[in-house]
Write an enzyme that holds these catalytic residues in place. Structure first.
Site, PDB file in Angstrom:
ATOM      1  N   SER A   1      -9.935   1.953   2.802  1.00 58.37           N
ATOM      2  CA  SER A   1      -9.055   2.112   1.488  1.00 58.37           C
ATOM      3  C   SER A   1      -7.530   1.058   1.200  1.00 58.37           C
ATOM      4  CB  SER A   1      -8.282   3.480   3.016  1.00 58.37           C
ATOM      5  OG  SER A   1      -7.255   3.206   3.551  1.00 58.37           O
TER       6      SER A   1
ATOM      7  N   SER B   1      -9.409  -0.449   6.705  1.00 58.82           N
ATOM      8  CA  SER B   1      -9.221  -0.565   6.088  1.00 58.82           C
ATOM      9  C   SER B   1      -8.486  -1.821   5.291  1.00 58.82           C
ATOM     10  CB  SER B   1      -8.101   0.377   5.587  1.00 58.82           C
ATOM     11  OG  SER B   1      -8.898   1.895   6.050  1.00 58.82           O
TER      12      SER B   1
ATOM     13  N   LYS C   1       1.007  -1.336   0.196  1.00 58.11           N
ATOM     14  CA  LYS C   1       0.058   0.118  -0.016  1.00 58.11           C
ATOM     15  C   LYS C   1       1.097   1.342   0.020  1.00 58.11           C
ATOM     16  CE  LYS C   1      -4.095   2.163   3.050  1.00 58.11           C
ATOM     17  NZ  LYS C   1      -4.514   1.922   3.757  1.00 58.11           N
TER      18      LYS C   1
END
Lengths: 490, 93
Positions: free
Chosen positions: A156, A180, A81
């Site tokens: 996310s 997330s 990420k």
């Protein structure tokens, strides 16, 4: 291309590379080829450097040729990420305010992956600064759900989840502040684990809400998720919340976890607000657990409905403070406009709408005259939510329920309504408020083929137990956990 | 929250918003804060605020100086880096 048994298991892939049956370079080429072919449609990655990936894989092969076969992730590519700092690779948090930022150091979890022989594959898309539940808040454009390209992958950590589901990477890292890791895992049909607060160091994770942020592993199956968790967990003195001995990797791999297990089933998790197909899929997991020797314990968690306002007050307050550092002085672009305050304001125009909204909300909640009514009140409810969980875990070993109220929703459906988007976190926000571990595993599909996730939440430090139970449930469910051959619904 | 209040909060947040943004933001924040009012339903008299997860412990480490090896490349990331310093617009006349 890798054979199916290696493209659907990072554990098997590491073993095949270790034994010399497959080269790390072949594995890298396999995933790079899939990305080249399909990521135009999915948009999971923000930064990818195939030359570097191949060079890193070649270095692993050279190590193996010299007889060094150590490392749990030997030659296995891992997608990261883009809010985790990677030395020499851009790290943007999907924000225009960090465009051009290339950290001179690795996050703790990146050091761990490299030390275990893993190959950093690239940086994945996210909602800007991890603020969102769909990746639609990325300033580089949304990612798409590989199971239906017209729908969101969740967020996310949506880019990481989409990358694993689409077979671009066998493993990925996400971060979970209020869901997330787990929510995109559920929406993309993969496994995502939010570790106990303190189990994984956040050194090098760009801070969003420090009392909640955790780095978590994402994978196609529980065994692979455990493999990555074992690599990243452990004490690091550079994160003052990091704990020693917080993860029992051996316990996580132990079988027989369901016999005599007391599974808490809160009435609040089966409300009318939950999609009927999601409810049915979760009830099937309950039945399978009972058939395997577990006992269901009816619970009441009446504060569940207050977790969202509590969470959003805490998270915005902390974010308003953490994001003060993005002002054009020390990193990222600088937009000059007269005096110092002018420069701050001009530079910070680069933040997207949701980031600005959260900074404003947090600043408001912390401002004189409103602090007690908003921030302090939220911290008191947070305390009570923690107490409610502690009481629940006197009666049961873990709590089971849906990860999300619905399967993946269409792109654009909630992007104009912040409160509707916030409600996506209704089942994932409570655990972080209490610092508890939680994970999501696939438990079925809707009639239209969209993945559904079931969430397990445990007491603090029970990560190994959660993973062991998840593995037993995964076996009982017997779903096909292969990555998609190609994205659907183009 | 009205536009004037939004303007004040934007100033405290070091955010520079246009009139249109302020109007939109004031409306959205009013709706969100309205939803947050739900918390007033929860009795919290005498409850200690939890700024961290309930059982968080902060382990201590020895207070020993150690080299900070990435200092120079970190400083050089700034658009205003000059040697070991950051140049910023004048603050005082």
């Amino acid at each position: 291309m890798l054979p199916p048994e290696l493209s659907r298991s990072a554990t098997a892939l590491a073993a095949a590379i270790r034994s010399g049956h497959v080269r790390a370079r072949d594995a890298a080429d396999h995933f790079l080829a899939r990305i080249a072919r399909h990521d135009g449609a999915v948009h999971a990655f923000l930064h990818l450097d195939p030359v570097q990936v191949r060079a890193d894989a070649d270095a692993i092969d050279a190590r193996i040729a010299r007889g060094d076969r150590t490392g749990a992730l030997l030659g296995v590519p891992v997608a990261i990420k883009d809010n985790l700092c990677t030395r020499g690779l851009p790290t943007t948090c999907a924000s225009q305010i960090l465009v051009g930022y290339t950290p001179p150091y690795d996050a703790h979890v990146i050091e761990r992956i490299k030390a275990a022989g893993g190959v950093i594959l690239g940086k994945t898309n996210l909602d800007e600064f991890a603020m969102g539940a769909s990746t639609e808040n990325s300033s580089f454009g949304a990612s798409r759900n590989p199971h239906d390209l017209k729908r969101v992958p969740g967020g996310s950590s949506g880019g990481s989840a989409a990358a694993v589901a689409a077979g671009f990477a066998p493993l990925a890292l996400g971060s979970d502040t209020g869901g997330s890791v787990r929510q995109p895992a559920a929406l993309c049909g993969i496994v995502g684990h939010r570790p106990t607060y303190g189990a994984v160091s956040r050194y090098g994770l760009i801070a969003f809400a420090s009392s909640l942020d955790q780095v978590g592993p994402m994978a196609l199956n529980v065994e692979d998720c455990t493999l990555l968790m074992d690599v990243i967990a452990g004490h690091d003195e550079r994160d003052s919340t990091s704990r020693a001995g917080a993860f029992d990797g051996v316990g996580a791999r132990r079988d027989g976890a369901l016999t005599g297990l007391r599974i808490g089933v809160p009435a609040e998790y089966h409300s009318d607000g939950v999609d009927a197909e999601v409810r049915a899929a979760v009830q099937r997991v309950e039945q399978l657990a009972v058939a395997a020797g577990a006992r269901l314990v009816p619970l009441a968690l009446p504060l569940t409905e207050y977790a969202i306002p509590t969470y959003y007050l805490v998270v915005t307050s902390e974010a308003s403070s953490n994001l003060a550092r993005f002002d054009g002085v020390r990193y990222g672009p600088r937009d000059e406009a007269g005096d110092l305050a002018g420069m701050y304001g001009a530079t910070r125009r680069r933040f997207g709408d949701e980031v600005k909204r959260r900074i404003m909300l947090g600043t408001y909640a912390l401002s004189s005259g409103y602090y007690d009514a908003y921030y302090k009140k939220a911290l008191q409810v947070r305390q009570r939510i923690g107490e409610e969980f502690a009481k629940a875990f006197e009666q049961c070993d873990l709590v089971l329920g849906p990860t999300t109220p619905t399967p993946a929703f269409p792109l654009g459906e909630k992007s104009d309504d912040p409160v509707q988007m916030y409600l996506c976190d209704v089942f994932t926000a409570p655990a972080p408020l209490a610092g508890l571990p939680a994970l999501s595993i696939p438990c079925g599909r809707s009639k239209s083929g969209l993945p559904i996730g079931v969430q397990l939440q445990g007491p603090s430090g029970a990560d190994a137990r959660l993973l062991a139970v998840a593995r037993a449930l995964e076996r009982a469910l017997a779903l096909d956990l292969s990555p998609l051959e190609s994205p659907r619904g183009a | 929250m009205d536009v004037r209040e939004a303007q004040k909060i934007a100033g405290l947040s070091r955010l520079s918003l246009t009139e249109a943004e302020l109007t939109r933001m004031a409306g959205q924040l009013t709706a969100i804060l309205g939803y947050f009012q739900k918390l007033s339903e929860v009795p919290t008299d005498g409850v200690a605020p939890a700024s961290h997860p309930a059982d968080m412990r902060s382990p201590l480490r020895p207070d020993v100086a150690a080299p900070f090896v990435t200092k120079d490349p970190l400083v050089q990331l700034s658009r205003g880096a000059e040697g070991e310093l950051y140049r910023v617009p004048r603050v005082l006349e």
